[in-house]
Write an enzyme that holds these catalytic residues in place. Structure first.
Site, mmCIF file in Angstrom:
data_model
loop_
_atom_site.group_PDB
_atom_site.id
_atom_site.type_symbol
_atom_site.label_atom_id
_atom_site.label_comp_id
_atom_site.label_asym_id
_atom_site.label_seq_id
_atom_site.Cartn_x
_atom_site.Cartn_y
_atom_site.Cartn_z
ATOM 1 N N GLY A 21 0.861 -1.193 0.000
ATOM 2 C CA GLY A 21 0.000 0.000 0.000
ATOM 3 C C GLY A 21 0.887 1.229 0.000
ATOM 4 O O GLY A 21 2.046 1.172 -0.419
ATOM 5 N N ARG A 22 0.334 2.328 0.509
ATOM 6 C CA ARG A 22 1.090 3.593 0.502
ATOM 7 C C ARG A 22 2.425 3.451 1.240
ATOM 8 O O ARG A 22 3.471 3.857 0.733
ATOM 9 C CB ARG A 22 0.281 4.683 1.179
ATOM 10 C CG ARG A 22 -0.990 5.069 0.453
ATOM 11 C CD ARG A 22 -1.654 6.197 1.228
ATOM 12 N NE ARG A 22 -2.917 6.593 0.660
ATOM 13 C CZ ARG A 22 -4.099 6.171 1.120
ATOM 14 N NH1 ARG A 22 -4.163 5.340 2.143
ATOM 15 N NH2 ARG A 22 -5.217 6.584 0.556
ATOM 16 N N ILE A 23 2.374 2.890 2.458
ATOM 17 C CA ILE A 23 3.598 2.819 3.272
ATOM 18 C C ILE A 23 4.578 1.796 2.683
ATOM 19 O O ILE A 23 5.787 2.052 2.618
ATOM 20 C CB ILE A 23 3.254 2.509 4.749
ATOM 21 C CG1 ILE A 23 2.357 3.628 5.316
ATOM 22 C CG2 ILE A 23 4.517 2.369 5.599
ATOM 23 C CD1 ILE A 23 1.760 3.356 6.685
ATOM 24 N N ARG A 41 -2.362 -8.454 -2.028
ATOM 25 C CA ARG A 41 -3.559 -9.110 -2.554
ATOM 26 C C ARG A 41 -3.645 -8.906 -4.063
ATOM 27 O O ARG A 41 -3.996 -9.787 -4.816
ATOM 28 C CB ARG A 41 -4.816 -8.525 -1.903
ATOM 29 C CG ARG A 41 -5.258 -9.314 -0.705
ATOM 30 C CD ARG A 41 -6.413 -8.670 -0.065
ATOM 31 N NE ARG A 41 -6.116 -7.255 0.192
ATOM 32 C CZ ARG A 41 -6.905 -6.423 0.840
ATOM 33 N NH1 ARG A 41 -8.058 -6.843 1.281
ATOM 34 N NH2 ARG A 41 -6.572 -5.162 1.058
ATOM 35 N N THR A 71 5.835 -2.454 11.599
ATOM 36 C CA THR A 71 5.354 -1.119 11.992
ATOM 37 C C THR A 71 3.843 -1.030 11.742
ATOM 38 O O THR A 71 3.288 0.064 11.694
ATOM 39 C CB THR A 71 6.056 -0.003 11.178
ATOM 40 O OG1 THR A 71 5.952 -0.328 9.794
ATOM 41 C CG2 THR A 71 7.506 0.157 11.563
ATOM 42 N N SER A 72 3.193 -2.191 11.554
ATOM 43 C CA SER A 72 1.756 -2.151 11.218
ATOM 44 C C SER A 72 0.909 -2.260 12.487
ATOM 45 O O SER A 72 0.584 -1.238 13.105
ATOM 46 C CB SER A 72 1.412 -3.244 10.208
ATOM 47 O OG SER A 72 1.588 -4.535 10.767
ATOM 48 N N ARG A 73 0.576 -3.471 12.887
ATOM 49 C CA ARG A 73 -0.122 -3.696 14.136
ATOM 50 C C ARG A 73 0.485 -4.922 14.810
ATOM 51 O O ARG A 73 0.806 -5.913 14.157
ATOM 52 C CB ARG A 73 -1.624 -3.933 13.898
ATOM 53 C CG ARG A 73 -2.423 -2.651 13.682
ATOM 54 C CD ARG A 73 -2.464 -1.781 14.929
ATOM 55 N NE ARG A 73 -3.212 -0.552 14.742
ATOM 56 C CZ ARG A 73 -2.666 0.625 14.434
ATOM 57 N NH1 ARG A 73 -1.368 0.739 14.250
ATOM 58 N NH2 ARG A 73 -3.419 1.710 14.318
ATOM 59 N N GLU A 116 -0.045 -2.813 24.154
ATOM 60 C CA GLU A 116 0.827 -1.643 24.331
ATOM 61 C C GLU A 116 0.338 -0.795 25.497
ATOM 62 O O GLU A 116 -0.867 -0.661 25.672
ATOM 63 C CB GLU A 116 0.832 -0.810 23.052
ATOM 64 C CG GLU A 116 1.424 -1.574 21.888
ATOM 65 C CD GLU A 116 1.286 -0.826 20.550
ATOM 66 O OE1 GLU A 116 0.791 0.309 20.528
ATOM 67 O OE2 GLU A 116 1.668 -1.419 19.531
ATOM 68 N N HIS A 163 5.817 2.432 19.551
ATOM 69 C CA HIS A 163 4.738 2.793 18.612
ATOM 70 C C HIS A 163 4.842 4.278 18.203
ATOM 71 O O HIS A 163 3.988 5.093 18.564
ATOM 72 C CB HIS A 163 3.349 2.485 19.193
ATOM 73 C CG HIS A 163 2.294 2.381 18.119
ATOM 74 N ND1 HIS A 163 1.201 1.584 18.203
ATOM 75 C CD2 HIS A 163 2.204 3.003 16.906
ATOM 76 C CE1 HIS A 163 0.449 1.710 17.113
ATOM 77 N NE2 HIS A 163 1.046 2.580 16.304
ATOM 78 N N GLY A 203 5.559 5.186 14.808
ATOM 79 C CA GLY A 203 5.579 5.239 13.336
ATOM 80 C C GLY A 203 5.228 6.610 12.774
ATOM 81 O O GLY A 203 5.913 7.139 11.905
HETATM 82 C C1 DGY Z 1 -1.698 4.743 13.093
HETATM 83 O O1 DGY Z 1 -1.947 5.903 12.771
HETATM 84 O O2 DGY Z 1 -2.523 3.844 13.030
HETATM 85 C C2 DGY Z 1 -0.315 4.454 13.562
HETATM 86 O O3 DGY Z 1 -0.197 3.181 14.039
HETATM 87 C C3 DGY Z 1 0.133 5.445 14.580
HETATM 88 O O4 DGY Z 1 1.540 5.442 14.618
#
Ligand code: DGY
Length: 322
Positions: A156-158, A178, A237-239, A268, A287, A289
């Site tokens: 995706g974007r990231i 996907r 860095t997602s979830r 967290e 957390h 990001g």
């Molecule tokens: C979000 O915006 O969902 C990020 O996890 C925050 O860093």
């Protein structure tokens, strides 16, 4: 009479000022995240809600709201909101993608460099007064980034922004998504599509960029770690819930994989005695990001705009479902 809005914690001063111009504003000042019982009583009569990733906006909470027109979350992730139920109730949901793409990709790449070059590990070593050898053949050696294969899960974007950074470091980039992007887009970005299995087995570093859903819950577990190269690294860095932490702890201890860089965790903040804390081959970030001054400001701006649009019966700039 002005509409009522509720914030589960405060935002930037400029955002609060803007909100106060338009609405009756109440900000939760107590325990964070806000206890469900407090949220339940506060949401009953409000027209708009501003929330954060740690708040649980589930069916029970949404059902309590009698006038709610919009939920505006200060995050790109929205797995803390029952968006399906909000849609049924014709409540708009706004979120903040795009503005945090670069900050999050920077952090993912930072964790990658740190993991391969052992920056945090070296920092710990110096602080403990354990820096003994200087410049030896085998002392504190890390790994080159160039020519390594980076596997991006979720383009995706990231994921795309991370690919751009990796390309500048002469890394080989494969991705699994996907939907495969067009050959032209692949060429431009310098990436090649791979099946999930191929990506897992061939990558030197895997970076996760998928949302947390029923399908991705615990997606990275021992079965996957065993398929990865044992000198490979995992970046997330997602979830946090996309990775099974118990399995990752074991995989790092047993050197099933070489290391990990994490910005997100199952729960967290992580507890003081979390097994990750004792491991040397893991880089931990709290957390952060999207946490740059510039990005957090832009997120606040969008959060406010999304809320105002939703209260006025319009679609938020970035909206989920309805
Ligand atoms: C979000 O915006 O969902 C990020 O996890 C925050 O860093």
């Amino acid at each position: 009479m002005k509409e009522k809005i509720f914030l589960t914690r405060t935002l930037h001063d400029f955002a609060i000022k803007e909100l106060k111009k338009n609405f009756q504003v109440e900000i939760h000042k107590g325990k964070i995240p806000i206890p469900q019982s407090t949220l339940k009583s506060k949401i009953k009569n409000v027209d708009g809600l501003i929330c954060f990733p740690y708040d649980k906006i589930d069916k029970k909470i949404i059902e309590t709201a009698e006038n709610l027109k919009v939920i505006s979350t200060y995050s790109v992730g929205y797995d803390h909101i029952d968006t399906q139920f909000a849609k049924e109730k014709k409540i708009r949901v706004g979120y903040t993608p795009e503005v945090l793409t670069d900050a999050t990709a920077d952090l993912a790449f930072g964790l990658l460099i740190d993991s391969l070059r052992r920056i945090s590990e070296g920092d710990r070593l110096i602080r403990k007064g354990k820096w003994k050898q200087i410049y030896g053949a085998y002392d504190y050696v890390g790994l080159d980034l160039q020519e390594k294969t980076l596997g991006i899960i979720g383009l995706g974007r990231i994921g795309k922004a991370l690919a751009k950074r990796a390309k500048a470091f002469n890394m080989k980039i494969i991705y699994h998504n996907r939907k495969q992007i067009t050959k032209g887009q692949e060429r431009k970005l310098g990436v090649k599509y791979a099946t999930f299995d191929k990506l897992i087995t061939q990558s030197d570093i895997i970076s996760i960029h998928v949302p947390h859903t029923k399908e991705t819950n615990g997606m990275f577990n021992m079965k996957i770690f065993k398929k990865m190269k044992n000198d490979a690294f995992l970046i997330n860095t997602s979830r946090g819930k996309v990775v099974n932490e118990k399995d990752l702890t074991l995989a790092l201890k047993q050197k099933t994989i070489a290391g990990a860089g994490l910005d997100v965790f199952e729960i967290e903040p992580i507890r003081k005695n979390h097994p990750f804390i004792k491991l040397e081959n893991i880089v931990l970030a709290p957390h952060v990001g999207s946490s740059t001054k510039e990005t957090r400001g832009k997120m606040a701006e969008i959060t406010v705009k999304n809320l105002i649009l939703g209260i006025n019966g319009k679609k938020p700039i970035y909206s989920i479902g309805y």
